[in-house]
Every structure is written in C-alpha cells, then in structure tokens.
Design an enzyme around this catalytic site. Structure first.
Site, mmCIF file in Angstrom:
data_model
loop_
_atom_site.group_PDB
_atom_site.id
_atom_site.type_symbol
_atom_site.label_atom_id
_atom_site.label_comp_id
_atom_site.label_asym_id
_atom_site.label_seq_id
_atom_site.Cartn_x
_atom_site.Cartn_y
_atom_site.Cartn_z
ATOM 1 N N CYS A 12 39.527 39.623 48.683
ATOM 2 C CA CYS A 12 40.101 38.350 49.423
ATOM 3 C C CYS A 12 41.333 38.093 48.497
ATOM 4 O O CYS A 12 41.205 37.461 47.512
ATOM 5 C CB CYS A 12 39.071 37.236 49.659
ATOM 6 S SG CYS A 12 40.037 35.886 50.133
ATOM 7 N N CYS A 15 41.586 34.346 47.844
ATOM 8 C CA CYS A 15 40.673 33.994 46.823
ATOM 9 C C CYS A 15 41.418 34.191 45.511
ATOM 10 O O CYS A 15 41.275 33.431 44.537
ATOM 11 C CB CYS A 15 39.479 34.663 47.293
ATOM 12 S SG CYS A 15 38.510 34.323 48.851
#
Length: 92
Positions: A12, A15
């Site tokens: 991600c 993230c």
C-alpha cells in the site's frame, strides 16, 4: 485510556507514506497512550472487528469507544491534534 490503532497493508503506497508521519505524531504520546499497528492481510479478524474498509486507517479509541477515524494519508499536525484531544497535554 486512549488507544491509537493503525491499519495498513503490504504494498500500500499510502501506508508507506503515512509511516514516518504516524511515528513522528505518535511518539510524544507513547507513555500516555497504547499504540497498536495491524496489517489487514495478516490480521483480517481485527480489521473486520473495526470495520476497516480502506488503508491506511487510524482509529482513536478512548475509554473503550471509538472516538475518531482517519482514513488515508493525514498530516502530522492533523494526527497530533486529534490525539491531543483525547490524551491531553502538549506533544512538544
């Protein structure tokens, strides 16, 4: 007691962008709040328990109840201000 829960996932991009922001914002509160981090791919039951639909997601729990939910990349200032509302005190 305040608990700060971060949900992320491997691969991600957002993230990864949030990681240094999260660390800097949370670090001053480490002795006054519980901090937990979960990868939703490894801890699916916990992600489901908190109805996590997007990553990254940060959930602030205070006295056992969810009081804030931040999704996506947030600024260090926004995260710090949100934590301060429940942990109290100045992060500086």
């Amino acid at each position: 007691m305040t608990t700060i829960i971060k949900f992320t996932a491997q691969g991600c991009g957002q993230c990864k962008m949030l990681e240094p922001i999260f660390f800097k914002a949370v670090h001053p509160f480490i002795e006054r709040a519980s901090v937990q981090s979960f990868d939703i791919d490894e801890m699916t039951e916990i992600a489901q328990k908190y109805s996590v639909q997007h990553v990254p997601t940060i959930i602030i729990m205070h006295d056992g109840a969810e009081v804030e939910r931040l999704e996506g990349v947030v600024t260090e200032k926004k995260l710090t201000e949100t934590i301060e509302k429940y942990v109290g005190g100045d992060a500086k």
